[in-house]
Design an enzyme around this catalytic site. Structure first.
Site, PDB file in Angstrom:
ATOM      1  CG  PHE A  40     -12.457  53.319  44.440  1.00  0.00           C
ATOM      2  CD1 PHE A  40     -11.849  52.171  44.910  1.00  0.00           C
ATOM      3  CD2 PHE A  40     -13.600  53.777  45.074  1.00  0.00           C
ATOM      4  CE1 PHE A  40     -12.365  51.491  46.007  1.00  0.00           C
ATOM      5  CE2 PHE A  40     -14.128  53.103  46.172  1.00  0.00           C
ATOM      6  CZ  PHE A  40     -13.504  51.956  46.637  1.00  0.00           C
ATOM      7  CB  VAL A  45     -15.552  62.337  41.900  1.00  0.00           C
ATOM      8  CG1 VAL A  45     -15.038  63.412  42.852  1.00  0.00           C
ATOM      9  CG2 VAL A  45     -17.045  62.537  41.652  1.00  0.00           C
ATOM     10  CB  CYS A  46     -10.920  59.561  41.685  1.00  0.00           C
ATOM     11  SG  CYS A  46     -11.596  59.074  43.285  1.00  0.00           S
ATOM     12  CB  SER A  47     -10.917  60.623  36.449  1.00  0.00           C
ATOM     13  OG  SER A  47     -10.772  59.224  36.525  1.00  0.00           O
ATOM     14  CG  LEU A  50      -6.150  62.055  40.870  1.00  0.00           C
ATOM     15  CD1 LEU A  50      -5.732  60.606  40.692  1.00  0.00           C
ATOM     16  CD2 LEU A  50      -5.345  62.703  41.971  1.00  0.00           C
TER      17      LEU A  50
END
Length: 159
Positions: A40, A45-47, A50
């Site tokens: 998402f 964690v995704c931020s 990336l």
């Protein structure tokens, strides 16, 4: 769980954060691809993952390699996320048909309706040379991508 067993990479046609359709096939014979699925946009964690890719972009992306990141978020959410974070690589939307590309790569979580943390190094011939799939809460290590990509480059399968 990581894998180095070569297999053909499923093609896809997904819109990026600007609405341009990106296909895996357009890189065939031209560039290697580092394909990163993430659950998402806007999550911590995704931020973080990336941002690490953005910081390591020089090692991952260049004349011989493209970096593509994919989630099941809408193209519009991807655009805001990309603009907010200043990402210099395409964020592809696997929103509709929902999760089709994620399913083709075996990284779609049916219960949560999102992609798992799957990463794939694909050579110029469209063959997956390395992959790793982590659970939703488990961040991936950028150095693993770099090592796998270097192995593809040095083996000659990527150029």
């Amino acid at each position: 769980m990581s894998s180095t067993a070569p297999r053909p990479a499923p093609d896809f046609a997904l819109p990026d954060q600007h609405g341009r359709t990106v296909t895996l096939g357009e890189f065939r014979g031209q560039r290697n691809v580092v394909l990163v699925f993430y659950p998402f946009a806007f999550t911590s964690v995704c931020s973080g993952e990336l941002r690490a890719l953005q910081d390591g972009l020089d090692a991952l992306q260049g004349e011989d390699t493209a970096l593509l990141a994919v989630s099941c978020d809408s193209m519009h959410a991807q655009r805001v996320f990309s603009d907010q974070e200043g990402f210099a690589f395409p964020l592809l939307s696997d929103f509709w048909p929902h999760g089709n590309a994620s399913r083709a790569y075996g990284v779609f979580d049916e219960d949560k309706g999102c992609a798992l943390r799957g990463s794939f190094v694909i050579d110029r011939e469209g063959v997956i040379r390395w992959s790793v799939v982590n659970g939703l809460p488990d961040a991936r290590d950028l150095h693993d991508y770099v090592k796998a990509l270097e192995a593809v480059r040095s083996a000659g399968t990527g150029h």
